[in-house]
Design an enzyme around this catalytic site. Structure first.
Site, PDB file in Angstrom:
ATOM      1  N   ARG A  80      -9.657   1.046   0.175  1.00 33.08           N
ATOM      2  CA  ARG A  80      -9.011   2.226  -0.409  1.00 33.08           C
ATOM      3  C   ARG A  80      -7.512   2.005  -0.523  1.00 33.08           C
ATOM      4  O   ARG A  80      -6.948   1.063   0.040  1.00 33.08           O
ATOM      5  CB  ARG A  80      -9.280   3.464   0.461  1.00 33.08           C
ATOM      6  CG  ARG A  80      -8.720   3.354   1.864  1.00 33.08           C
ATOM      7  CD  ARG A  80      -8.544   4.703   2.533  1.00 33.08           C
ATOM      8  NE  ARG A  80      -8.200   4.554   3.938  1.00 33.08           N
ATOM      9  CZ  ARG A  80      -6.998   4.284   4.406  1.00 33.08           C
ATOM     10  NH1 ARG A  80      -5.988   4.087   3.569  1.00 33.08           N
ATOM     11  NH2 ARG A  80      -6.776   4.169   5.699  1.00 33.08           N
ATOM     12  N   GLY A  81      -6.844   2.929  -1.230  1.00 33.56           N
ATOM     13  CA  GLY A  81      -5.400   2.927  -1.234  1.00 33.56           C
ATOM     14  C   GLY A  81      -4.868   3.543   0.048  1.00 33.56           C
ATOM     15  O   GLY A  81      -5.616   4.025   0.899  1.00 33.56           O
ATOM     16  N   ILE A  84      -2.386   3.173   7.047  1.00 35.52           N
ATOM     17  CA  ILE A  84      -3.287   3.317   8.187  1.00 35.52           C
ATOM     18  C   ILE A  84      -3.513   4.788   8.522  1.00 35.52           C
ATOM     19  O   ILE A  84      -2.611   5.611   8.379  1.00 35.52           O
ATOM     20  CB  ILE A  84      -2.724   2.567   9.427  1.00 35.52           C
ATOM     21  CG1 ILE A  84      -3.766   2.526  10.555  1.00 35.52           C
ATOM     22  CG2 ILE A  84      -1.427   3.208   9.911  1.00 35.52           C
ATOM     23  CD1 ILE A  84      -3.391   1.580  11.685  1.00 35.52           C
ATOM     24  N   ILE A 153      -5.306  11.399   2.302  1.00 38.85           N
ATOM     25  CA  ILE A 153      -6.164  11.087   1.159  1.00 38.85           C
ATOM     26  C   ILE A 153      -5.966   9.622   0.778  1.00 38.85           C
ATOM     27  O   ILE A 153      -4.838   9.141   0.675  1.00 38.85           O
ATOM     28  CB  ILE A 153      -5.838  11.992  -0.045  1.00 38.85           C
ATOM     29  CG1 ILE A 153      -6.235  13.441   0.261  1.00 38.85           C
ATOM     30  CG2 ILE A 153      -6.547  11.503  -1.318  1.00 38.85           C
ATOM     31  CD1 ILE A 153      -5.848  14.438  -0.814  1.00 38.85           C
ATOM     32  N   CYS A 183      -0.238   6.919   8.065  1.00 36.96           N
ATOM     33  CA  CYS A 183       0.020   6.723   6.627  1.00 36.96           C
ATOM     34  C   CYS A 183       1.335   5.992   6.377  1.00 36.96           C
ATOM     35  O   CYS A 183       1.902   6.080   5.289  1.00 36.96           O
ATOM     36  CB  CYS A 183      -0.020   8.058   5.884  1.00 36.96           C
ATOM     37  SG  CYS A 183      -1.585   8.931   6.066  1.00 36.96           S
TER      38      CYS A 183
END
Length: 220
Positions: A80-81, A84, A153, A183
């Site tokens: 995924r994009g 962490i 997300i 993230c």
């Protein structure tokens, strides 16, 4: 037709395999130029795990592999994009496996739709969620020193088919996020519905709300 699948609590790798199977089945239909009649949204909680997106910085994992192993927790690189993040009990993870073309969506509009589903869901609990420019996900107290993330997300798309998705903290143990730069951010906090309300919220209160809203958004 969108089929919602509630898998309860499931290890990350098992859910990843299920996603991949459904994703591959839809991609195969599209390659064969056959109609896509079934799409899927998996709703699940995971046992504790960290996942790292394609372009994640390994330095954002703050614990050594040995210390993670002592706790029985994996850190799994995935396709995924995003950077962490953590998945674990009390977090509602939603994996739509849909054909964006059927919904007239591009990638940006699709991510926006996922954010909107979360914003509408948490508004049912009196929580105001917002978007932050350049930071995918849903945030609380935007543009203040207390800005904090309630939902991460990260998606993958191929042949306009999606997998991976969103992770909404409902009653998640936020201490797990202290082991990472969530993230990739070092200056922003993480929160949950429970933390915001000051009372325990069961994930089963949230699932039907999320399902209804996401179904409406995908079928509008």
């Amino acid at each position: 037709m969108i089929n919602f699948i509630d898998r309860g609590t499931m290890p990350y790798r098992d859910a990843w395999a299920l996603q991949t199977e459904l994703f591959d089945s839809i991609v195969a239909l599209k390659r064969a130029k056959r109609p896509v009649e079934n799409e899927y949204v998996i709703m699940v909680e995971h046992t504790p795990v960290y996942t790292m997106g394609r372009h994640a910085n390994p330095m954002n994992m703050l614990m050594s592999p040995d210390l993670l192993a002592q706790d029985g927790i994996e850190c799994i690189p995935i396709e995924r994009g995003g950077d962490i993040t953590f998945h674990g009990p009390g977090q509602l993870v939603v994996y739509p496996i849909i054909d964006m073309q059927l919904h007239h969506l591009g990638v940006k509009a699709y991510v926006n739709l996922l954010e909107e589903a979360v914003i509408r869901t948490i508004s049912n609990f009196g929580i105001k969620g917002e978007r932050v420019e350049g930071a995918t996900g849903v945030w609380i107290d935007k543009d203040t020193p207390r800005e904090r993330k309630i939902c991460a997300i990260g998606v993958r798309c191929s042949h306009s088919v999606t997998m991976h998705g969103l992770a909404l903290n409902v009653s998640t143990d936020l201490a797990y996020f202290n082991r990472i730069n969530p993230c990739g951010f070092t200056d922003k906090g993480v929160t949950s519905i429970t933390a915001e309300l000051g009372r325990e919220v069961d994930i089963n209160e949230v699932k039907p709300i999320m399902q209804s809203i996401l179904n409406d958004l995908l079928n509008q």
